[in-house]
Scaffold this motif. Structure first.
Motif, PDB file in Angstrom:
ATOM      1  N   ILE A  70      12.843  10.292  -2.768  1.00  0.00           N
ATOM      2  CA  ILE A  70      12.415   9.808  -0.754  1.00  0.00           C
ATOM      3  C   ILE A  70      11.635  10.742  -0.553  1.00  0.00           C
ATOM      4  CG2 ILE A  70      13.557   8.916   1.601  1.00  0.00           C
ATOM      5  CD1 ILE A  70      16.426   8.804  -0.401  1.00  0.00           C
ATOM      6  N   LEU A  71      11.274  11.744  -0.232  1.00  0.00           N
ATOM      7  CA  LEU A  71      10.263  12.128   0.582  1.00  0.00           C
ATOM      8  C   LEU A  71       8.909  12.147  -0.642  1.00  0.00           C
ATOM      9  CD1 LEU A  71      11.967  16.211   0.455  1.00  0.00           C
ATOM     10  CD2 LEU A  71      11.986  14.713   2.815  1.00  0.00           C
ATOM     11  N   ALA A  72       9.244  12.399  -1.559  1.00  0.00           N
ATOM     12  CA  ALA A  72       7.699  12.238  -2.096  1.00  0.00           C
ATOM     13  C   ALA A  72       7.353  10.555  -1.792  1.00  0.00           C
ATOM     14  CB  ALA A  72       8.079  11.795  -3.628  1.00  0.00           C
ATOM     15  N   ALA A  73       8.291  10.174  -1.549  1.00  0.00           N
ATOM     16  CA  ALA A  73       7.487   8.096  -1.329  1.00  0.00           C
ATOM     17  C   ALA A  73       6.506   7.952  -0.044  1.00  0.00           C
ATOM     18  CB  ALA A  73       9.105   7.129  -1.319  1.00  0.00           C
ATOM     19  N   ILE A  74       7.810   9.458   1.214  1.00  0.00           N
ATOM     20  CA  ILE A  74       6.950   9.097   1.988  1.00  0.00           C
ATOM     21  C   ILE A  74       5.947  10.383   2.237  1.00  0.00           C
ATOM     22  CG2 ILE A  74       7.548  10.563   4.557  1.00  0.00           C
ATOM     23  CD1 ILE A  74      10.435  10.190   4.087  1.00  0.00           C
ATOM     24  N   ILE A  75       5.728  11.094   1.612  1.00  0.00           N
ATOM     25  CA  ILE A  75       4.876  11.653   1.565  1.00  0.00           C
ATOM     26  C   ILE A  75       3.027  11.041   0.527  1.00  0.00           C
ATOM     27  CG2 ILE A  75       2.806  14.183   0.375  1.00  0.00           C
ATOM     28  CD1 ILE A  75       6.053  15.038   0.214  1.00  0.00           C
ATOM     29  N   SER A  76       3.507  10.347  -0.431  1.00  0.00           N
ATOM     30  CA  SER A  76       2.812   9.340  -0.595  1.00  0.00           C
ATOM     31  C   SER A  76       2.236   8.292   0.286  1.00  0.00           C
ATOM     32  CB  SER A  76       3.094   8.849  -1.644  1.00  0.00           C
ATOM     33  OG  SER A  76       3.370   9.780  -3.495  1.00  0.00           O
ATOM     34  N   PHE A  77       3.324   7.780   0.407  1.00  0.00           N
ATOM     35  CA  PHE A  77       2.907   6.809   2.006  1.00  0.00           C
ATOM     36  C   PHE A  77       1.582   8.046   3.067  1.00  0.00           C
ATOM     37  CE2 PHE A  77       3.621   4.740   5.832  1.00  0.00           C
ATOM     38  CZ  PHE A  77       3.117   3.391   4.966  1.00  0.00           C
ATOM     39  N   ILE A  78       2.065   8.529   3.345  1.00  0.00           N
ATOM     40  CA  ILE A  78       0.942   9.029   4.618  1.00  0.00           C
ATOM     41  C   ILE A  78       0.007  10.002   3.513  1.00  0.00           C
ATOM     42  CG2 ILE A  78       1.117  11.389   5.773  1.00  0.00           C
ATOM     43  CD1 ILE A  78       3.959  12.364   6.232  1.00  0.00           C
ATOM     44  N   GLY A  79       0.265  10.379   2.693  1.00  0.00           N
ATOM     45  CA  GLY A  79      -1.603   9.697   1.916  1.00  0.00           C
ATOM     46  C   GLY A  79      -2.273   9.300   1.465  1.00  0.00           C
ATOM     47  N   LEU A  80      -1.071   7.349   1.854  1.00  0.00           N
ATOM     48  CA  LEU A  80      -1.794   6.278   1.387  1.00  0.00           C
ATOM     49  C   LEU A  80      -2.706   6.061   3.114  1.00  0.00           C
ATOM     50  CD1 LEU A  80      -2.235   3.852   0.179  1.00  0.00           C
ATOM     51  CD2 LEU A  80      -0.299   2.601   0.876  1.00  0.00           C
ATOM     52  N   ILE A  81      -1.452   6.005   3.895  1.00  0.00           N
ATOM     53  CA  ILE A  81      -2.903   5.778   5.377  1.00  0.00           C
ATOM     54  C   ILE A  81      -3.949   7.217   5.519  1.00  0.00           C
ATOM     55  CG2 ILE A  81      -1.896   5.907   7.529  1.00  0.00           C
ATOM     56  CD1 ILE A  81      -0.877   3.647   5.850  1.00  0.00           C
ATOM     57  N   GLN A  82      -3.841   8.145   4.900  1.00  0.00           N
ATOM     58  CA  GLN A  82      -4.786   9.310   5.331  1.00  0.00           C
ATOM     59  C   GLN A  82      -6.105   8.963   4.628  1.00  0.00           C
ATOM     60  OE1 GLN A  82      -4.338  11.769   7.490  1.00  0.00           O
ATOM     61  NE2 GLN A  82      -6.639  12.725   7.179  1.00  0.00           N
ATOM     62  N   SER A  83      -5.984   8.515   3.476  1.00  0.00           N
ATOM     63  CA  SER A  83      -6.538   7.900   3.191  1.00  0.00           C
ATOM     64  C   SER A  83      -8.424   7.469   3.201  1.00  0.00           C
ATOM     65  CB  SER A  83      -7.061   8.696   1.111  1.00  0.00           C
ATOM     66  OG  SER A  83      -5.782   7.283   0.744  1.00  0.00           O
ATOM     67  N   GLY A  84      -7.032   6.173   4.118  1.00  0.00           N
ATOM     68  CA  GLY A  84      -8.043   5.356   4.644  1.00  0.00           C
ATOM     69  C   GLY A  84      -9.037   3.835   3.951  1.00  0.00           C
ATOM     70  N   SER A  85      -8.078   3.731   2.963  1.00  0.00           N
ATOM     71  CA  SER A  85      -9.076   2.238   3.010  1.00  0.00           C
ATOM     72  C   SER A  85      -7.929   1.336   2.690  1.00  0.00           C
ATOM     73  CB  SER A  85      -8.224   2.377   0.873  1.00  0.00           C
ATOM     74  OG  SER A  85      -8.643   1.064  -0.121  1.00  0.00           O
ATOM     75  N   ARG A  86      -8.427   0.749   3.546  1.00  0.00           N
ATOM     76  CA  ARG A  86      -7.685  -0.693   4.275  1.00  0.00           C
ATOM     77  C   ARG A  86      -6.929  -1.928   3.061  1.00  0.00           C
ATOM     78  NH1 ARG A  86     -12.346  -2.703   7.623  1.00  0.00           N
ATOM     79  NH2 ARG A  86     -13.847  -1.906   5.715  1.00  0.00           N
ATOM     80  N   ALA A  87      -8.075  -1.716   1.628  1.00  0.00           N
ATOM     81  CA  ALA A  87      -8.171  -2.504   0.680  1.00  0.00           C
ATOM     82  C   ALA A  87      -6.498  -2.265  -0.354  1.00  0.00           C
ATOM     83  CB  ALA A  87      -8.596  -2.830   0.215  1.00  0.00           C
ATOM     84  N   ALA A  88      -6.600  -0.684  -0.209  1.00  0.00           N
ATOM     85  CA  ALA A  88      -4.944  -0.552  -0.819  1.00  0.00           C
ATOM     86  C   ALA A  88      -4.209  -0.463   0.049  1.00  0.00           C
ATOM     87  CB  ALA A  88      -5.863   1.137  -1.134  1.00  0.00           C
ATOM     88  N   ILE A  89      -4.038   0.015   0.919  1.00  0.00           N
ATOM     89  CA  ILE A  89      -3.137  -0.133   2.153  1.00  0.00           C
ATOM     90  C   ILE A  89      -2.120  -1.721   1.977  1.00  0.00           C
ATOM     91  CG2 ILE A  89      -2.293  -0.816   4.678  1.00  0.00           C
ATOM     92  CD1 ILE A  89      -3.947   1.645   5.018  1.00  0.00           C
ATOM     93  N   ALA A  90      -3.163  -2.650   1.924  1.00  0.00           N
ATOM     94  CA  ALA A  90      -2.715  -4.643   1.761  1.00  0.00           C
ATOM     95  C   ALA A  90      -2.361  -4.616   0.624  1.00  0.00           C
ATOM     96  CB  ALA A  90      -4.259  -5.603   2.459  1.00  0.00           C
TER      97      ALA A  90
ATOM     98  N   LEU B  47      -1.071  -4.864  -6.929  1.00  0.00           N
ATOM     99  CA  LEU B  47      -1.719  -3.646  -5.856  1.00  0.00           C
ATOM    100  C   LEU B  47      -3.109  -3.973  -6.351  1.00  0.00           C
ATOM    101  CD1 LEU B  47      -0.454  -0.461  -5.195  1.00  0.00           C
ATOM    102  CD2 LEU B  47      -2.920  -0.190  -5.757  1.00  0.00           C
ATOM    103  N   ILE B  48      -3.398  -4.024  -8.036  1.00  0.00           N
ATOM    104  CA  ILE B  48      -4.578  -3.540  -9.107  1.00  0.00           C
ATOM    105  C   ILE B  48      -5.709  -4.557  -8.825  1.00  0.00           C
ATOM    106  CG2 ILE B  48      -5.468  -2.222 -10.293  1.00  0.00           C
ATOM    107  CD1 ILE B  48      -4.034  -0.663 -11.354  1.00  0.00           C
ATOM    108  N   LEU B  49      -4.082  -5.913  -8.628  1.00  0.00           N
ATOM    109  CA  LEU B  49      -5.718  -7.000  -8.411  1.00  0.00           C
ATOM    110  C   LEU B  49      -6.005  -7.298  -7.058  1.00  0.00           C
ATOM    111  CD1 LEU B  49      -3.524  -9.287 -11.075  1.00  0.00           C
ATOM    112  CD2 LEU B  49      -5.942  -8.303 -11.722  1.00  0.00           C
ATOM    113  N   PHE B  50      -5.788  -6.394  -5.977  1.00  0.00           N
ATOM    114  CA  PHE B  50      -5.717  -7.068  -4.971  1.00  0.00           C
ATOM    115  C   PHE B  50      -6.329  -6.102  -4.324  1.00  0.00           C
ATOM    116  CE2 PHE B  50      -5.952  -6.220  -0.684  1.00  0.00           C
ATOM    117  CZ  PHE B  50      -5.864  -8.160  -0.796  1.00  0.00           C
ATOM    118  N   TYR B  51      -6.737  -5.060  -5.235  1.00  0.00           N
ATOM    119  CA  TYR B  51      -7.516  -3.755  -4.518  1.00  0.00           C
ATOM    120  C   TYR B  51      -8.980  -4.436  -5.578  1.00  0.00           C
ATOM    121  CZ  TYR B  51      -9.458   1.054  -4.620  1.00  0.00           C
ATOM    122  OH  TYR B  51      -9.893   1.957  -4.342  1.00  0.00           O
TER     123      TYR B  51
END
Length: 398
Positions: free
Chosen positions: A189-209, A360-364
């Motif tokens: 669960i901690l790993a999921a939270i940290i990975s999600f922060i990395g997703l937001i921090q990296s700033g790709s709208r395509a990856a987030i969506a 995720l990849i097909l959308f990205y």
């Protein structure tokens, strides 16, 4: 299969994943070694698979032929190096997909996928932790000698980290369904939270969506017969993001500014220009395309005439413009059959997990041109995923 062969394939899979990740890391550029490893492993696996090759995948063969014909029937400028790039791309396809099947090949792909998922989770978590601790800021210097605002972590580019963090978070969702040990589940669960922060921090709208779409599909399929639980999970997820927003708002400043300014995720030009250019290229040669790994040199899109590097801005339209309607239709069939199989057999939770990553990849790929970028991590992830799905199909049908 003998223990010796199994040991060799296990060692080869670890070697490949290590070289792949290092060649796409913040610190190293091992592209030449990566390409050598690809072809070395293809030859070794053909040797190990002597008299054991099961079949050729006709759609993947036709897709490679469409790429080849798109070069042969067009006058592609030599600086794009189309034949060299197609040769490397074919190596990736032969090694990672199910274009050729045998027990050694399939075992290698299954192990590579397993190790890549595991190692990527560690890399995504470490990227955020090292940033928080001030050990590694994870930002590069731009051409004006200024610190870039986007966060790349331990990967080479923020666009890579963002998609890989999305995959890491989806992986944790799946691991939480598999592992029941209390301590391990807390760590996950901690790993999921940290990975999600990395997703937001990296700033790709395509990856987030793409991540939110993939997560929605993942939980909906798992709980489609328990709609109340699905809606509960959805509510808790959205509520948690809203309530904790002040805690990670600072980390989301870059992506929020991109939504406000509608700036592009790309390095060269705006995405609108790139999409328009791809459609114009398709219109100029709709049947066989303008040529693999190339763009119209007289168009609006930028390219590097010294090394032939391009940024098509989208994988889907790149396939359409470069290989024409023939290559695009084959590409559609390849993806359709993967999605169709996973949805049809979604009672298997591994299939649901694979489907979420594929979505995720097909959308990205609508927004990033990774499909032919043979040296990149995300290109390898996509084609490896197709190979892994086929292995699942073979195992599940037994």
């Amino acid at each position: 299969m003998s223990e010796r062969v199994y040991f060799l394939i296990r060692a080869f899979s670890l070697l490949f994943v290590t070289i792949l990740l290092l060649s796409n890391s913040f610190f190293f550029d091992l592209s030449a070694i990566y390409y050598a490893v690809i072809f070395g492993l293809v030859l070794i696996h053909f040797f190990l698979s002597t008299n054991a090759l099961k079949s050729l995948d006709s759609m993947l063969v036709f897709f490679l032929l469409a790429c080849l014909l798109s070069i042969a029937l067009n006058n592609v400028p030599s600086f794009f190096q189309p034949y060299s790039r197609l040769f490397v791309f074919a190596g990736v396809v032969f090694l990672l997909t199910n274009i050729v099947e045998s027990k050694p090949f399939n075992l290698f792909r299954e192990l590579v996928f397993k190790y890549l998922i595991q190692f990527n989770l560690w890399i995504c978590v470490l990227s955020v932790v090292l940033m928080v601790l001030g050990i590694h800021e994870g930002r590069k210097i731009d051409e004006y000698n200024n610190l870039r605002p986007d966060f790349a972590g331990l990967y080479r580019h923020s666009m890579v980290l963002s998609a890989m963090c999305g995959i890491a978070t989806l992986s944790v969702f799946h691991f939480l369904r598999v592992y029941r040990t209390k301590v391990l589940r807390i760590l996950l669960i901690l790993a999921a939270i940290i990975s999600f922060i990395g997703l937001i921090q990296s700033g790709s709208r395509a990856a987030i969506a793409g991540f939110f779409l993939a997560a929605l599909v993942y939980f909906y399929i798992l709980y489609r017969n328990r709609l109340h639980k699905f809606l509960t999970i959805l509510f808790v997820f959205v509520f948690s993001i809203v309530v904790t927003f002040p805690l990670w708002e600072k980390n989301a400043s870059f992506v929020l500014s991109k939504f406000e300014t509608k700036s592009s995720d790309l390095q060269y030009g705006s995405r609108d220009i790139k999409w328009t250019q791809r459609m114009e290229e398709f219109s100029s040669s709709p049947i066989m395309g303008i040529g693999f790994a190339s763009v119209d040199i007289h168009g609006q899109d930028d390219f590097n005439p010294e090394n032939g590097i391009i940024e098509p801005g989208t994988s889907w339209l790149a396939v359409l413009s470069m290989t024409g309607v023939i290559g695009f239709l084959i590409f559609l069939i390849i993806n359709y059959r993967a999605v169709f199989y996973l949805i049809k057999n979604s009672v298997n939770e591994t299939n649901v997990f694979l489907l979420s990553i594929l979505i995720l990849i097909l959308f990205y790929m609508l927004f990033e041109g990774i499909v032919f970028a043979s040296g990149t991590l995300l290109c390898a992830c996509y084609w490896l995923l197709l190979g892994r799905i086929n292995i699942q199909k073979n195992n599940y049908s037994k």
